[in-house]
Scaffold this motif. Structure first.
Motif, short mmCIF file in Angstrom:
data_model
loop_
_atom_site.label_atom_id
_atom_site.label_comp_id
_atom_site.label_asym_id
_atom_site.label_seq_id
_atom_site.Cartn_x
_atom_site.Cartn_y
_atom_site.Cartn_z
N UNK A 45 -37.54 -7.22 29.06
CA UNK A 45 -38.03 -9.01 28.73
C UNK A 45 -37.64 -9.46 30.15
N UNK A 46 -38.40 -10.17 30.81
CA UNK A 46 -38.30 -11.08 31.92
C UNK A 46 -37.75 -12.22 31.71
N UNK A 47 -35.83 -12.47 32.26
CA UNK A 47 -35.34 -13.59 31.72
C UNK A 47 -35.89 -14.69 32.51
N UNK A 48 -35.97 -15.78 31.80
CA UNK A 48 -35.60 -17.39 31.97
C UNK A 48 -34.84 -17.64 32.56
N UNK A 49 -33.49 -17.22 31.75
CA UNK A 49 -31.86 -18.24 31.69
C UNK A 49 -31.08 -16.97 31.85
N UNK A 50 -29.97 -16.58 33.07
CA UNK A 50 -29.07 -15.54 33.71
C UNK A 50 -28.42 -15.50 32.29
N UNK A 51 -28.74 -15.15 30.58
CA UNK A 51 -27.22 -15.27 29.69
C UNK A 51 -27.96 -14.37 28.62
N UNK A 52 -27.23 -12.82 28.62
CA UNK A 52 -27.53 -11.85 27.87
C UNK A 52 -26.73 -11.84 27.18
N UNK A 53 -26.82 -11.98 25.26
CA UNK A 53 -26.16 -11.96 24.96
C UNK A 53 -26.15 -10.84 23.63
N UNK A 54 -25.70 -10.80 22.39
CA UNK A 54 -25.16 -9.88 21.90
C UNK A 54 -26.82 -10.11 20.40
N UNK A 55 -27.44 -9.16 20.05
CA UNK A 55 -28.21 -9.34 19.80
C UNK A 55 -28.13 -9.15 18.03
N UNK A 56 -26.80 -8.71 17.12
CA UNK A 56 -25.68 -7.64 16.54
C UNK A 56 -24.73 -8.18 16.73
N UNK A 57 -24.17 -7.96 15.32
CA UNK A 57 -22.85 -8.30 15.47
C UNK A 57 -22.80 -6.16 15.83
N UNK A 58 -21.99 -6.03 17.03
CA UNK A 58 -21.58 -4.56 16.84
C UNK A 58 -19.97 -4.73 18.14
N UNK A 59 -20.43 -2.96 18.31
CA UNK A 59 -19.13 -2.82 19.36
C UNK A 59 -19.69 -2.27 20.92
N UNK A 60 -18.68 -2.94 22.21
CA UNK A 60 -19.43 -2.64 23.06
C UNK A 60 -19.59 -1.03 23.42
N UNK A 61 -20.08 -0.01 23.35
CA UNK A 61 -19.81 0.88 23.57
C UNK A 61 -19.23 1.16 25.68
N UNK A 62 -19.97 0.77 26.46
CA UNK A 62 -20.06 1.09 28.14
C UNK A 62 -20.21 -0.55 28.17
N UNK A 63 -19.66 -0.28 29.44
CA UNK A 63 -19.81 -1.50 30.34
C UNK A 63 -19.69 -1.07 31.88
N UNK A 64 -20.99 -0.88 32.51
CA UNK A 64 -21.27 -0.63 33.72
C UNK A 64 -20.34 -1.48 34.80
N UNK A 65 -19.45 -0.43 35.62
CA UNK A 65 -19.00 -1.21 36.36
C UNK A 65 -19.40 -2.32 37.75
N UNK A 66 -20.33 -1.98 37.73
CA UNK A 66 -20.50 -3.04 38.17
C UNK A 66 -21.29 -3.99 37.58
N UNK A 67 -21.03 -4.53 36.16
CA UNK A 67 -21.94 -5.49 35.24
C UNK A 67 -23.13 -6.02 35.21
N UNK A 68 -23.95 -4.52 35.32
CA UNK A 68 -25.78 -4.90 35.90
C UNK A 68 -26.10 -5.04 34.25
#
Length: 165
Positions: A45-68
Motif C-alpha cells: 500500500x502506498x500510504x496516504x496517511x501516516x498511521x498503521x493499524x491492526x487489521x484484526x485482533x492479534x498478537x504482536x510477534x515482533x517489532x523491528x528495533x528501528x520501528x519501521x
C-alpha cells in the motif's frame, strides 16, 4: 469403516487494509526481495496517511528495533503478517516512526500500531510504499490474493486468503 471421507472445506478469510492509501501488487515495490515474493505473498500500500493499524485482533510477534516494521499473528489462523513501512527505511534508524506496541501485546482491530511521518521519509529519499506480507502463507494457506486500488484502513479488504483444510 467403509473408508468414507468427509469432504474437506477450505476456509477463506479477508484481511482489511492496515493503512489508507492505494493498494498495489508486490511486483511494483522497488525492492527485489519484496517484488519477487522472496519475503512471502501479499500486497503493498502506498500510504496516504501516516498511521498503521491492526487489521484484526492479534498478537504482536515482533517489532523491528528501528520501528519501521511490525509482525502480527492472527491467533485464529496462525498466520503471521509483516507490515514493513517504506523501503530501505531501516536507514532512518527510527527517525519519523513512533511505535505504540511491544512484542507480546494483544491488539484489537483498528488499534494504532505505528505512526510515521510520510513527508520526512520521502524527504530522506525513501519510498513509502508498505509491503503487507503473509510470512508463513506457504505453510498454512492454499492461496493468497491481493486486491488493488484505493483502500481505507480498517474498512476495505486487501487480501483474500484460502487456508489449507
Amino acid at each position: 469403516m467403509f473408508g468414507w471421507k468427509k469432504k474437506k472445506t477450505a476456509t477463506a478469510i479477508q484481511v482489511k487494509a492496515p493503512l489508507s492509501g492505494k493498494a498495489v501488487p508486490l511486483s511494483e515495490v522497488p525492492d527485489e526481495a519484496f517484488a519477487a515474493g522472496h519475503m512471502g505473498k501479499g500486497i503493498a500500500i502506498e500510504p496516504s496517511e501516516g498511521r498503521l493499524i491492526a487489521p484484526f485482533d492479534g498478537t504482536v510477534a515482533h517489532v523491528i528495533k528501528t520501528k519501521h516494521a511490525v509482525m502480527l499473528e492472527d491467533p485464529a489462523t496462525g498466520l503471521q503478517y509483516l507490515f514493513h513501512i517504506g523501503i530501505n527505511t531501516v536507514g532512518l534508524k527510527g527517525e519519523g516512526y513512533t511505535s505504540h506496541v511491544n512484542v507480546g501485546d494483544s491488539v484489537k482491530a483498528g488499534q494504532t500500531l505505528i505512526e510515521f511521518d510520510i513527508e520526512a521519509i520521502k524527504a530522506a529519499g525513501y519510498p513509502t510504499v508498505t509491503p503487507i506480507i503473509v510470512t508463513n502463507a506457504d505453510e498454512l494457506s492454499a492461496s493468497v490474493e491481493g486486491h488493488t486500488g484505493n483502500v481505507t484502513a480498517g474498512t476495505d479488504p486487501v487480501l483474500s486468503i484460502t487456508l489449507n483444510s
